[in-house]
Design a protein around this motif. Structure first.
Motif, mmCIF file in Angstrom:
data_model
loop_
_atom_site.group_PDB
_atom_site.id
_atom_site.type_symbol
_atom_site.label_atom_id
_atom_site.label_comp_id
_atom_site.label_asym_id
_atom_site.label_seq_id
_atom_site.Cartn_x
_atom_site.Cartn_y
_atom_site.Cartn_z
ATOM 1 N N ALA A 79 -4.540 -1.994 4.574
ATOM 2 C CA ALA A 79 -4.384 -3.314 3.924
ATOM 3 C C ALA A 79 -4.078 -3.001 2.453
ATOM 4 O O ALA A 79 -4.035 -2.154 1.751
ATOM 5 N N ASP A 80 -3.013 -4.258 2.030
ATOM 6 C CA ASP A 80 -2.692 -3.969 0.488
ATOM 7 C C ASP A 80 -3.791 -3.858 -0.276
ATOM 8 O O ASP A 80 -4.872 -4.500 -0.113
ATOM 9 N N GLY A 81 -3.589 -2.856 -1.277
ATOM 10 C CA GLY A 81 -4.654 -3.012 -2.114
ATOM 11 C C GLY A 81 -5.726 -1.883 -1.851
ATOM 12 O O GLY A 81 -6.514 -1.528 -2.584
ATOM 13 N N PHE A 82 -5.424 -0.954 -0.604
ATOM 14 C CA PHE A 82 -6.322 0.041 -0.131
ATOM 15 C C PHE A 82 -5.603 1.024 -0.244
ATOM 16 O O PHE A 82 -4.307 1.367 0.153
ATOM 17 N N LEU A 83 -6.158 2.303 -0.324
ATOM 18 C CA LEU A 83 -5.640 3.689 -0.290
ATOM 19 C C LEU A 83 -6.247 4.407 0.742
ATOM 20 O O LEU A 83 -7.389 4.561 0.952
ATOM 21 N N LEU A 84 -5.353 5.097 1.586
ATOM 22 C CA LEU A 84 -5.743 5.989 2.766
ATOM 23 C C LEU A 84 -6.310 7.121 2.306
ATOM 24 O O LEU A 84 -5.713 8.030 1.631
ATOM 25 N N GLU A 85 -7.629 7.413 2.695
ATOM 26 C CA GLU A 85 -8.253 8.615 2.588
ATOM 27 C C GLU A 85 -8.595 9.207 4.014
ATOM 28 O O GLU A 85 -9.707 8.558 4.447
ATOM 29 N N GLY A 86 -7.906 10.140 4.379
ATOM 30 C CA GLY A 86 -8.327 10.556 5.676
ATOM 31 C C GLY A 86 -8.056 9.400 6.925
ATOM 32 O O GLY A 86 -6.825 9.140 6.819
ATOM 33 N N GLN A 87 -8.915 8.974 7.477
ATOM 34 C CA GLN A 87 -8.904 7.815 8.202
ATOM 35 C C GLN A 87 -9.546 6.574 7.920
ATOM 36 O O GLN A 87 -9.696 5.949 8.617
ATOM 37 N N GLN A 88 -9.688 6.550 6.756
ATOM 38 C CA GLN A 88 -10.505 5.345 5.935
ATOM 39 C C GLN A 88 -9.665 4.652 4.908
ATOM 40 O O GLN A 88 -8.774 5.560 4.246
ATOM 41 N N CYS A 89 -9.554 3.563 4.860
ATOM 42 C CA CYS A 89 -8.900 2.742 3.683
ATOM 43 C C CYS A 89 -9.973 2.569 2.741
ATOM 44 O O CYS A 89 -10.843 1.477 2.948
ATOM 45 N N VAL A 90 -9.821 2.913 1.376
ATOM 46 C CA VAL A 90 -10.684 2.628 0.352
ATOM 47 C C VAL A 90 -10.054 1.694 -0.760
ATOM 48 O O VAL A 90 -8.883 2.163 -1.289
ATOM 49 N N ASP A 91 -10.717 0.571 -1.415
ATOM 50 C CA ASP A 91 -10.362 -0.059 -2.310
ATOM 51 C C ASP A 91 -9.804 0.612 -3.552
ATOM 52 O O ASP A 91 -10.646 1.353 -3.856
ATOM 53 N N ILE A 92 -8.756 0.087 -3.944
ATOM 54 C CA ILE A 92 -8.108 0.845 -5.250
ATOM 55 C C ILE A 92 -8.890 -0.002 -6.383
ATOM 56 O O ILE A 92 -8.751 -1.286 -6.372
ATOM 57 N N ASP A 93 -9.348 0.586 -7.437
ATOM 58 C CA ASP A 93 -9.884 0.006 -8.471
ATOM 59 C C ASP A 93 -8.927 -0.152 -9.409
ATOM 60 O O ASP A 93 -8.717 0.736 -10.260
ATOM 61 N N GLU A 94 -8.343 -1.034 -9.582
ATOM 62 C CA GLU A 94 -7.115 -1.168 -10.442
ATOM 63 C C GLU A 94 -7.497 -1.311 -11.979
ATOM 64 O O GLU A 94 -6.746 -0.937 -12.857
ATOM 65 N N CYS A 95 -8.981 -2.034 -12.030
ATOM 66 C CA CYS A 95 -9.260 -2.031 -13.433
ATOM 67 C C CYS A 95 -9.597 -0.541 -14.139
ATOM 68 O O CYS A 95 -9.258 -0.354 -15.195
ATOM 69 N N HIS A 96 -10.014 0.463 -13.456
ATOM 70 C CA HIS A 96 -10.173 1.738 -13.712
ATOM 71 C C HIS A 96 -8.750 2.562 -14.234
ATOM 72 O O HIS A 96 -8.703 3.462 -14.926
ATOM 73 N N MET A 97 -7.595 1.735 -13.482
ATOM 74 C CA MET A 97 -6.378 2.399 -13.701
ATOM 75 C C MET A 97 -5.598 1.803 -14.864
ATOM 76 O O MET A 97 -4.551 1.910 -15.279
ATOM 77 N N GLY A 98 -6.293 0.866 -15.507
ATOM 78 C CA GLY A 98 -5.716 0.107 -16.961
ATOM 79 C C GLY A 98 -4.826 -0.611 -16.634
ATOM 80 O O GLY A 98 -3.905 -1.141 -17.526
ATOM 81 N N GLN A 99 -4.996 -1.624 -15.414
ATOM 82 C CA GLN A 99 -3.736 -2.591 -15.030
ATOM 83 C C GLN A 99 -3.669 -3.753 -15.805
ATOM 84 O O GLN A 99 -2.781 -4.296 -16.464
ATOM 85 N N CYS A 100 -5.016 -3.975 -16.476
ATOM 86 C CA CYS A 100 -4.838 -5.449 -17.475
ATOM 87 C C CYS A 100 -5.206 -4.725 -18.905
ATOM 88 O O CYS A 100 -5.639 -3.884 -19.150
#
Length: 363
Positions: A244-265
């Motif tokens: 889904a949008d906003g999730f990152l593929l890790e193996g066969q699992q989709c893990v939520d992307i923490d945009e706050c830790h990426m400094g988006q704001c």
């Protein structure tokens, strides 16, 4: 009218050419920054709080909450306090809560809740209101209700007002999404109007989605992947997996992307499942969805300017730089192609005119 020869180029009508160029441009722009989502869910310990951006009066907001299996926010559990504490620093605007002044009474600053009563019958009467900050103002009388404003300020407003939205309390992490849509069309399921699941109904059809999907807000006939938790199984087919949008593929699992830790704001940031929310401190204005700009002393900030924005991200990229570069390239190319078309058309007209003159002289 002279006809083009075999070697001449096809003549595209100008309106058709312009429409094609703009279609190419819009196709690129659609991949730009996400649009504000109408509803944001926050969940903890099996309880959820939804922020709904919709200008409704108090009674209509209460009905909207009940329609999604919830009720206007009442702070009756520790988890509700925790969720509100997470949300309050980045909440911009004014949102209804489940507090109403009893009919025939007026607010009293000396009482714990100024005389307001929770609309939920199960609300805790021993609510600790020591942390509540009420907006300054004279006592008001019913019909009045309470809205939570920015910086955790509680405001008394006529219940007929239409603030920026309302806060709902629910147990359903999917409460922001309608699971079924009715379409009043003269069609049946045999016509395949729904992408996934269809049920014939009187006067139309009902479209719904498989588990792990929700109706697409742009076209409820269609469905899109959805995850309402930290991680979900990826959807895999033919050796390729999707998230889904906003999730990152890790193996066969989709893990939520923490945009706050990426400094988006620039300043305040709240990460949510599949999205994030940006806001600014006092004295700053949110612009461009993620940036905070200092407000000049004495400048009035209108409600439309206070646009804390929920955004969806499909990959942990930068601020969509390449998307806008691509849009610029397409726009420049569109102008160039349109200019070439006009020049060639002008030359064809000149050749046609010269040919007519030659024919007249030969006569």
């Amino acid at each position: 009218m002279p006809q083009a020869g075999r070697g001449s180029e096809p003549r595209w009508p100008a309106p058709r050419m312009a429409a094609l160029l703009w279609a190419l441009l819009l196709l690129v722009l659609e991949a730009g920054p996400g649009q504000q989502q109408a509803c944001l869910p926050l969940c903890s310990e099996g309880r959820c709080l939804t922020v709904n951006w919709a200008g409704l009066d108090f009674d209509s907001a209460a009905v909207a909450c009940r329609r999604r299996g919830g009720e206007l926010l009442t702070l009756q559990a520790q988890s509700s306090h925790q969720l509100l504490a997470q949300l309050a620093p980045v909440l911009s605007g004014s949102f209804w809560m489940g507090l109403r002044l009893p009919a025939g009474s007026c607010s009293d600053p000396g009482e714990p809740l100024r005389g307001y009563r929770w609309t939920s019958s199960s609300a805790n009467e021993t609510f600790n209101s020591s942390w509540v900050q009420w907006a300054a103002g004279a006592a008001v009388c019913s019909p009045s209700c309470v809205a939570l404003a920015q910086y955790q300020v509680w405001t008394e407003r006529p219940c007929s007002d239409r603030p920026d939205g309302f806060l709902c309390r629910t147990m359903d992490s999917n409460a922001c999404w309608e699971q079924e849509h009715f379409f009043n069309d003269p069609i049946r399921c045999d016509d395949a109007p729904c992408q996934q699941q269809c049920a014939d109904a009187e006067g139309g059809v009902r479209c719904s989605c498989f588990h792990g999907y929700v109706p697409d807000s742009g076209d409820p006939h269609r469905c899109r992947l959805h995850c309402a938790q930290q991680s979900c199984p990826a959807v895999c087919a033919a050796g390729a997996c999707r998230c889904a949008d906003g999730f990152l593929l890790e193996g066969q699992q989709c893990v939520d992307i923490d945009e706050c830790h990426m400094g988006q704001c620039d300043q305040s940031c709240l990460n949510t499942f599949g999205s994030f929310l940006c806001s600014c401190r006092r004295g700053f204005l949110l612009t461009g969805q993620v940036r905070c700009v200092a407000v000049a002393a004495g400048e009035v900030v209108t409600p439309a300017d206070r646009d804390s924005t929920l955004r969806a991200a499909s990959a942990p990229s930068g601020p969509f730089l390449w998307v806008w570069v691509g849009a610029t390239v397409v726009l420049v190319a569109a102008v160039f192609l349109l200019r070439v078309y006009v020049v060639r058309r002008q030359k064809r007209r000149e050749r046609s005119s010269d040919q007519q003159v030659s024919e007249e002289l030969l006569k």
